[in-house]
Write a protein that holds these residues in place. Structure first.
Motif, short mmCIF file in Angstrom:
data_model
loop_
_atom_site.label_atom_id
_atom_site.label_comp_id
_atom_site.label_asym_id
_atom_site.label_seq_id
_atom_site.Cartn_x
_atom_site.Cartn_y
_atom_site.Cartn_z
N ALA A 122 1.59 -0.54 -6.31
CA ALA A 122 1.10 -1.83 -5.81
C ALA A 122 -0.24 -1.65 -5.09
CB ALA A 122 2.12 -2.45 -4.86
N PHE A 123 -0.40 -0.55 -4.37
CA PHE A 123 -1.66 -0.30 -3.68
C PHE A 123 -2.80 -0.06 -4.68
CE2 PHE A 123 -4.72 2.58 -1.67
CZ PHE A 123 -5.04 1.86 -0.53
N VAL A 124 -2.49 0.64 -5.78
CA VAL A 124 -3.50 0.92 -6.79
C VAL A 124 -3.86 -0.33 -7.58
CG1 VAL A 124 -3.95 2.19 -8.93
CG2 VAL A 124 -2.86 3.34 -7.00
N LEU A 125 -2.86 -1.12 -7.97
CA LEU A 125 -3.08 -2.28 -8.84
C LEU A 125 -3.57 -3.50 -8.08
CD1 LEU A 125 0.12 -1.97 -11.06
CD2 LEU A 125 -2.22 -1.36 -11.69
N GLY A 126 -3.22 -3.61 -6.80
CA GLY A 126 -3.59 -4.81 -6.03
C GLY A 126 -2.46 -5.83 -6.02
N ARG A 127 -2.71 -6.93 -5.35
CA ARG A 127 -1.68 -7.95 -5.17
C ARG A 127 -1.78 -9.02 -6.26
NH1 ARG A 127 -2.00 -9.61 1.13
NH2 ARG A 127 0.06 -10.44 0.66
N GLY A 128 -0.63 -9.49 -6.69
CA GLY A 128 -0.57 -10.52 -7.74
C GLY A 128 0.75 -10.43 -8.47
N LEU A 210 2.18 -5.71 0.52
CA LEU A 210 1.60 -5.15 -0.70
C LEU A 210 2.07 -5.88 -1.95
CD1 LEU A 210 2.02 -1.35 0.12
CD2 LEU A 210 -0.08 -2.68 0.20
N GLY A 211 2.83 -6.94 -1.80
CA GLY A 211 3.39 -7.62 -2.95
C GLY A 211 2.48 -8.70 -3.50
N LEU A 212 2.68 -9.91 -3.06
CA LEU A 212 1.94 -11.06 -3.56
C LEU A 212 1.04 -11.62 -2.47
CD1 LEU A 212 4.91 -12.84 -5.38
CD2 LEU A 212 3.28 -11.20 -6.34
N PRO A 213 -0.01 -12.34 -2.85
CA PRO A 213 -0.85 -12.99 -1.83
C PRO A 213 -0.03 -13.94 -0.96
CG PRO A 213 -1.92 -13.06 -3.98
CD PRO A 213 -0.53 -12.54 -4.21
N GLU A 214 -0.45 -14.13 0.27
CA GLU A 214 0.31 -14.95 1.21
C GLU A 214 0.43 -16.40 0.74
OE1 GLU A 214 -0.02 -16.27 5.88
OE2 GLU A 214 -0.67 -14.25 5.32
N SER A 215 -0.51 -16.84 -0.07
CA SER A 215 -0.46 -18.22 -0.56
C SER A 215 0.69 -18.44 -1.55
CB SER A 215 -1.79 -18.59 -1.23
OG SER A 215 -2.07 -17.72 -2.31
N ILE A 216 1.21 -17.35 -2.15
CA ILE A 216 2.31 -17.46 -3.11
C ILE A 216 3.62 -17.26 -2.36
CG2 ILE A 216 3.37 -16.48 -5.18
CD1 ILE A 216 0.64 -15.57 -6.07
N PRO A 217 4.54 -18.21 -2.42
CA PRO A 217 5.81 -18.07 -1.70
C PRO A 217 6.58 -16.84 -2.19
CG PRO A 217 5.50 -20.33 -2.48
CD PRO A 217 4.44 -19.51 -3.13
N GLU A 218 7.01 -16.02 -1.24
CA GLU A 218 7.75 -14.80 -1.59
C GLU A 218 8.62 -14.43 -0.40
OE1 GLU A 218 9.18 -11.11 -2.08
OE2 GLU A 218 7.39 -11.15 -0.81
N TRP A 219 9.87 -14.09 -0.65
CA TRP A 219 10.83 -13.87 0.42
C TRP A 219 10.43 -12.72 1.34
CZ3 TRP A 219 14.71 -14.14 -4.08
CH2 TRP A 219 15.03 -15.48 -4.36
N GLY A 220 9.93 -11.63 0.76
CA GLY A 220 9.58 -10.48 1.56
C GLY A 220 8.46 -10.75 2.55
N SER A 221 7.41 -11.44 2.09
CA SER A 221 6.30 -11.76 2.99
C SER A 221 6.73 -12.76 4.06
CB SER A 221 5.12 -12.32 2.19
OG SER A 221 5.50 -13.51 1.50
N ASP A 222 7.64 -13.67 3.70
CA ASP A 222 8.16 -14.62 4.69
C ASP A 222 8.97 -13.89 5.76
OD1 ASP A 222 6.95 -16.65 3.36
OD2 ASP A 222 8.77 -17.46 2.46
N LEU A 223 9.74 -12.88 5.36
CA LEU A 223 10.49 -12.10 6.34
C LEU A 223 9.56 -11.30 7.23
CD1 LEU A 223 13.43 -10.79 4.10
CD2 LEU A 223 13.56 -12.49 5.93
N ASN A 224 8.46 -10.85 6.68
CA ASN A 224 7.47 -10.13 7.49
C ASN A 224 6.89 -11.04 8.57
OD1 ASN A 224 4.30 -9.56 7.80
ND2 ASN A 224 5.37 -7.61 7.54
#
Length: 267
Positions: A122-128, A210-224
């Motif tokens: 994920a770090f190499v490829l970037g977020r998306g 390292l997952g998805l941009p913050e603008s995209i709803p995602e459970w892990g970033s919301d938990l963060n």
């Protein structure tokens, strides 16, 4: 177990398909348009699951994240199967130098912890969404390769395979006609188990940022984001994404366990 798992996953798919429609019709608030909402508003009639630190509706964002999780997981496991299965069959059937190189590569990837390998990719490829799917795909390719290769090496010594070779059948014909139907039976169980694991790994990537941009709803970033608010008693920003993630993992796991029991009974 499989029936219950299919029901649970079907509910998530239904939510993923229905949520964008309801938002377009104005029946649900857009999770990205929270500027006029109060921040950290507790659950109420206007916001069933409350709002987060940016004033976004937690309920809608959690529902939208269902579709995102299903997209990423579907892409990841599909790519892993499409790459790992043919590589495992070729390696197990042809053997030789190709087999040794592929086994060395896959064993090296397999020894790296799942979350560490996914973080590096994920770090190499970037977020998306696509990048997250590819990062997860690399994690699961060795599992399909190892299982399929082992089954291929066992099946290729059968008498009917030797008979086909003696009659002039080529490697591709044998792989497609005889070996594929024998090794593919283990794929559905592994696929559903990997899908359940991928939900957690995706959540872990999102939690680490390292997952998805913050603008995209995602459970892990919301938990963060909820991690900071939890000590102050703002529990709803973490509860609903966590429960949603847990439910999807349980549904996929039940499908895998049910299919495994079904295959075992048939044997």
């Amino acid at each position: 177990m499989a029936k219950l798992g299919f029901v649970v996953v079907a509910i998530y798919i239904f939510i993923a398909l229905l949520t964008p429609i309801l938002i377009d019709w104005g029946l649900l608030p857009n999770s990205q348009e929270g500027l006029n909402n109060p921040i950290f508003s507790s659950p109420s009639l206007s916001h069933w699951c409350g709002t987060d630190r940016l004033g976004r509706d937690v309920c809608v964002r959690t529902l939208e994240a269902s579709g995102v999780a299903l997209q990423v997981v579907f892409l990841a496991v599909t790519l892993a199967v499409l790459i790992g299965l043919p590589l495992g069959m070729l390696s197990g059937y042809l053997g030789g130098f190709l087999d040794r190189c592929l086994v060395l590569l896959m064993d090296t990837l397999y020894t790296i912890p799942v979350i560490l390998l996914s973080v590096v990719m994920a770090f190499v490829l970037g977020r998306g969404i696509l990048n997250a799917a590819v990062a997860l795909c690399v994690v699961y390719i060795p599992q399909y390769f190892r299982v399929v290769r082992n089954q291929t090496t066992q099946v290729k010594s059968e008498l009917y395979i030797e008979a086909a070779v003696s009659m002039g059948a080529g490697p591709l014909w044998i792989l497609r006609k005889y070996l594929l139907k024998n090794v593919i039976t283990s794929v559905p169980v592994l696929l559903t188990m990997n899908a359940a694991d991928a939900v957690l790994v995706l959540g872990g990537l999102g939690f680490l940022g390292l997952g998805l941009p913050e603008s995209i709803p995602e459970w892990g970033s919301d938990l963060n984001m909820a991690l900071v608010a939890m000590p102050t008693g703002i529990w709803w920003t973490a509860l609903y994404p966590g429960v949603a993630m847990f439910g999807l993992v349980i549904g996929l796991s039940l499908i895998g366990e049910g299919i495994e029991d079904l295959i075992s009974d048939q044997r």
